[in-house]
Each structure stands twice: as C-alpha cells, then as structure tokens.
Design a protein around this motif. Structure first.
Motif, PDB file in Angstrom:
ATOM      1  N   LEU A  14       2.491 -14.762 -16.486  1.00  0.00           N
ATOM      2  CA  LEU A  14       1.522 -14.363 -15.462  1.00  0.00           C
ATOM      3  C   LEU A  14       0.866 -15.573 -14.805  1.00  0.00           C
ATOM      4  N   ALA A  15       0.532 -16.590 -15.581  1.00  0.00           N
ATOM      5  CA  ALA A  15      -0.081 -17.796 -15.012  1.00  0.00           C
ATOM      6  C   ALA A  15       0.883 -18.492 -14.055  1.00  0.00           C
ATOM      7  N   THR A  16       2.142 -18.624 -14.462  1.00  0.00           N
ATOM      8  CA  THR A  16       3.147 -19.273 -13.604  1.00  0.00           C
ATOM      9  C   THR A  16       3.422 -18.434 -12.367  1.00  0.00           C
ATOM     10  N   TYR A  17       3.524 -17.131 -12.554  1.00  0.00           N
ATOM     11  CA  TYR A  17       3.753 -16.199 -11.435  1.00  0.00           C
ATOM     12  C   TYR A  17       2.634 -16.324 -10.401  1.00  0.00           C
ATOM     13  N   LYS A  18       1.380 -16.320 -10.853  1.00  0.00           N
ATOM     14  CA  LYS A  18       0.237 -16.451  -9.935  1.00  0.00           C
ATOM     15  C   LYS A  18       0.257 -17.810  -9.234  1.00  0.00           C
ATOM     16  N   ASP A  19       0.609 -18.874  -9.961  1.00  0.00           N
ATOM     17  CA  ASP A  19       0.716 -20.199  -9.342  1.00  0.00           C
ATOM     18  C   ASP A  19       1.796 -20.219  -8.261  1.00  0.00           C
ATOM     19  N   ASN A  20       2.925 -19.568  -8.537  1.00  0.00           N
ATOM     20  CA  ASN A  20       4.012 -19.519  -7.556  1.00  0.00           C
ATOM     21  C   ASN A  20       3.602 -18.730  -6.318  1.00  0.00           C
ATOM     22  N   LEU A  21       2.896 -17.626  -6.504  1.00  0.00           N
ATOM     23  CA  LEU A  21       2.418 -16.860  -5.349  1.00  0.00           C
ATOM     24  C   LEU A  21       1.452 -17.694  -4.514  1.00  0.00           C
ATOM     25  N   GLU A  23       1.431 -20.970  -4.327  1.00  0.00           N
ATOM     26  CA  GLU A  23       2.221 -22.011  -3.674  1.00  0.00           C
ATOM     27  C   GLU A  23       2.888 -21.482  -2.408  1.00  0.00           C
ATOM     28  N   ILE A  24       3.370 -20.253  -2.444  1.00  0.00           N
ATOM     29  CA  ILE A  24       3.974 -19.641  -1.263  1.00  0.00           C
ATOM     30  C   ILE A  24       2.965 -19.591  -0.122  1.00  0.00           C
ATOM     31  N   GLY A  25       1.726 -19.224  -0.442  1.00  0.00           N
ATOM     32  CA  GLY A  25       0.686 -19.135   0.579  1.00  0.00           C
ATOM     33  C   GLY A  25       0.185 -20.475   1.065  1.00  0.00           C
ATOM     34  N   ASP A  26       0.570 -21.538   0.383  1.00  0.00           N
ATOM     35  CA  ASP A  26       0.095 -22.873   0.741  1.00  0.00           C
ATOM     36  C   ASP A  26       1.106 -23.687   1.539  1.00  0.00           C
ATOM     37  N   ILE A  27       2.238 -23.113   1.895  1.00  0.00           N
ATOM     38  CA  ILE A  27       3.250 -23.863   2.641  1.00  0.00           C
ATOM     39  C   ILE A  27       2.727 -24.140   4.050  1.00  0.00           C
ATOM     40  N   PRO A  28       2.568 -25.420   4.418  1.00  0.00           N
ATOM     41  CA  PRO A  28       2.152 -25.716   5.793  1.00  0.00           C
ATOM     42  C   PRO A  28       3.354 -25.646   6.736  1.00  0.00           C
ATOM     43  N   LEU A  29       3.162 -24.984   7.843  1.00  0.00           N
ATOM     44  CA  LEU A  29       4.203 -24.902   8.866  1.00  0.00           C
ATOM     45  C   LEU A  29       3.809 -25.754  10.063  1.00  0.00           C
ATOM     46  N   SER A  30       4.801 -26.282  10.764  1.00  0.00           N
ATOM     47  CA  SER A  30       4.569 -26.953  12.038  1.00  0.00           C
ATOM     48  C   SER A  30       4.738 -25.906  13.132  1.00  0.00           C
ATOM     49  N   ILE A  31       3.644 -25.629  13.832  1.00  0.00           N
ATOM     50  CA  ILE A  31       3.619 -24.554  14.820  1.00  0.00           C
ATOM     51  C   ILE A  31       3.165 -25.118  16.158  1.00  0.00           C
ATOM     52  N   LEU A  32       4.003 -24.957  17.168  1.00  0.00           N
ATOM     53  CA  LEU A  32       3.610 -25.312  18.533  1.00  0.00           C
ATOM     54  C   LEU A  32       2.846 -24.133  19.123  1.00  0.00           C
ATOM     55  N   VAL A  33       1.737 -24.412  19.783  1.00  0.00           N
ATOM     56  CA  VAL A  33       0.953 -23.373  20.439  1.00  0.00           C
ATOM     57  C   VAL A  33       0.957 -23.694  21.931  1.00  0.00           C
ATOM     58  N   TRP A  34       1.731 -22.921  22.674  1.00  0.00           N
ATOM     59  CA  TRP A  34       1.854 -23.134  24.117  1.00  0.00           C
ATOM     60  C   TRP A  34       1.055 -22.079  24.854  1.00  0.00           C
ATOM     61  N   PHE A 175       8.719 -16.116   5.019  1.00  0.00           N
ATOM     62  CA  PHE A 175      10.142 -16.257   5.315  1.00  0.00           C
ATOM     63  C   PHE A 175      10.653 -17.617   4.857  1.00  0.00           C
ATOM     64  N   TYR A 176       9.929 -18.681   5.212  1.00  0.00           N
ATOM     65  CA  TYR A 176      10.340 -20.022   4.798  1.00  0.00           C
ATOM     66  C   TYR A 176      10.286 -20.162   3.275  1.00  0.00           C
ATOM     67  N   ALA A 177       9.288 -19.560   2.646  1.00  0.00           N
ATOM     68  CA  ALA A 177       9.198 -19.614   1.190  1.00  0.00           C
ATOM     69  C   ALA A 177      10.392 -18.895   0.554  1.00  0.00           C
ATOM     70  N   SER A 178      10.772 -17.759   1.119  1.00  0.00           N
ATOM     71  CA  SER A 178      11.879 -17.001   0.542  1.00  0.00           C
ATOM     72  C   SER A 178      13.213 -17.724   0.725  1.00  0.00           C
ATOM     73  N   ALA A 179      13.246 -18.616   1.690  1.00  0.00           N
ATOM     74  CA  ALA A 179      14.462 -19.405   1.931  1.00  0.00           C
ATOM     75  C   ALA A 179      14.474 -20.686   1.096  1.00  0.00           C
ATOM     76  N   GLY A 180      13.540 -20.784   0.155  1.00  0.00           N
ATOM     77  CA  GLY A 180      13.512 -21.941  -0.733  1.00  0.00           C
ATOM     78  C   GLY A 180      12.506 -22.988  -0.341  1.00  0.00           C
ATOM     79  N   GLY A 181      11.642 -22.673   0.608  1.00  0.00           N
ATOM     80  CA  GLY A 181      10.679 -23.666   1.066  1.00  0.00           C
ATOM     81  C   GLY A 181       9.646 -24.067   0.043  1.00  0.00           C
ATOM     82  N   ALA A 182       9.389 -23.228  -0.950  1.00  0.00           N
ATOM     83  CA  ALA A 182       8.347 -23.564  -1.913  1.00  0.00           C
ATOM     84  C   ALA A 182       8.851 -23.581  -3.341  1.00  0.00           C
ATOM     85  N   LEU A 183       9.629 -22.623  -3.714  1.00  0.00           N
ATOM     86  CA  LEU A 183       9.912 -22.424  -5.123  1.00  0.00           C
ATOM     87  C   LEU A 183      11.252 -22.970  -5.581  1.00  0.00           C
ATOM     88  N   LEU A 184      12.185 -23.145  -4.690  1.00  0.00           N
ATOM     89  CA  LEU A 184      13.521 -23.590  -5.101  1.00  0.00           C
ATOM     90  C   LEU A 184      13.683 -25.091  -4.950  1.00  0.00           C
TER      91      LEU A 184
END
Length: 184
Positions: A14-21, A23-34, A175-184
């Motif tokens: 449970l501790a590792t699971y919560k940490d992984n969740l 981490e998913i929410g902490d992924i910084p994305l580069s976003i252009l705002v036009w 989406f990026y996390a599920s593609a391995g952006g955080a956990l893999l």
C-alpha cells in the motif's frame, strides 16, 4: 486473520502503491499555450491565456508561450521554430478568440499534421462553428481526438475554459505515465 508477514507485506504494498500514484501526478509536462498575444485587443481571452499558463505552472508543468522562446532558433523562419516546438512539447493548448489571427493560423499550420495532431487541445468560440476552420482542421481534431472545446463567451470568465484545460492536462499526464513516463 492474516499473519504478521502478510500484514507487513500489505503495508509495504500500500505504501509503494500510494507513492507510485503520487509519482504519476507529479510528472511535469512541457505544454505550449497559444492564443492572443500579450498586446492583443482580445483582453478577456488574452488574460485567460495568461491564467491558463499560470495555473499549469502552479501544477508543476513547464507551461510556455512561444514568444518566450524567441531567443532560440532566430536563424529559422518562425513557422519552423514553432514546428520544432510542437514536435518537442508534450501538448499544445490553443485558445482562440474573436481577434486571434495568429493562433488560428498556428492551428491550421500544425494541428492537421498527423504526427502531432493528437497533441492539441483547441478552445474555440461557439460562434465560429459554421466557419471554414470548423469544417476543416477543427472538424478532424474534434472527430478524431475529441480535442476541440466550443465555448460560449461567458465561459471565459466563469472558468469553464480553464477547467476544461486542467481536466485534459490531467489525462495527458496520466497518458504519459501509462506509457512509462513515471513508473517504468
């Protein structure tokens, strides 16, 4: 009753699971705002663009305006500079308004490119639903990726537009996390 070993393993899981969740929410994305430029006469839409960037930054994203990147790529034409930005960014948010010809041109230049079209979220006034853009590039984006939000003018002030962007960016992050952006 589970044994102490099982309870200990469950606590570790449970501790590792919560940490992984987290981490998913902490992924910084580069976003252009036009959208409208900082000197645009579309003050409400311009201010909403600034608010979108600021809120994305508060959520730990690398939110940027293309005009903030002018010092890079000066030896290239603007269209190629922005193409390089689009290819490099995780996502692009375009806020169109009544007087945003540059952002509309960017939409037509880049959002119909198959390699990157899925990266776009475009927010458009409902009064444009019968125009050329609505029956071309925006139609493709809407039908293929559900990435067009048609807004009423009062939704700029009521924060529906901001809410739509934040909701979508949360899914982009996942989406990026599920593609391995955080956990893999």
């Amino acid at each position: 009753m589970p044994s102490d070993r099982v309870l200990k393993e469950r606590a570790r899981f449970l501790a590792t699971y919560k940490d992984n969740l987290k981490e998913i929410g902490d992924i910084p994305l580069s976003i252009l705002v036009w959208g409208p430029g900082t000197h645009s006469t579309s003050q409400l839409v311009r201010d909403k663009r600034i608010q979108i960037r600021e809120r994305l930054e508060e959520l730990e994203h690398n939110a940027m305006f293309s005009e903030d990147l002018e010092q890079y790529g000066n030896d290239r034409v603007l269209k190629l500079q922005e193409l390089a930005q689009v290819v490099t960014a995780h996502h692009i948010v375009i806020l169109l308004g009544e007087y945003t010809p540059g952002a509309l041109a960017e939409t037509h230049d880049f959002a119909n490119l198959p390699r990157v079209a899925w990266k776009f979220t475009v927010l458009v006034p409902k009064k444009f639903q019968d125009g050329y853009s609505a029956n071309g590039t925006l139609l493709f984006l809407d039908k293929l990726f559900h990435s067009v939000y048609w807004y009423e003018d009062d939704e700029i002030q009521s924060c529906n537009v901001l809410g739509r962007v934040l909701e979508r960016m949360d899914y982009v992050r996942q989406f990026y996390a599920s593609a391995g952006g955080a956990l893999l």
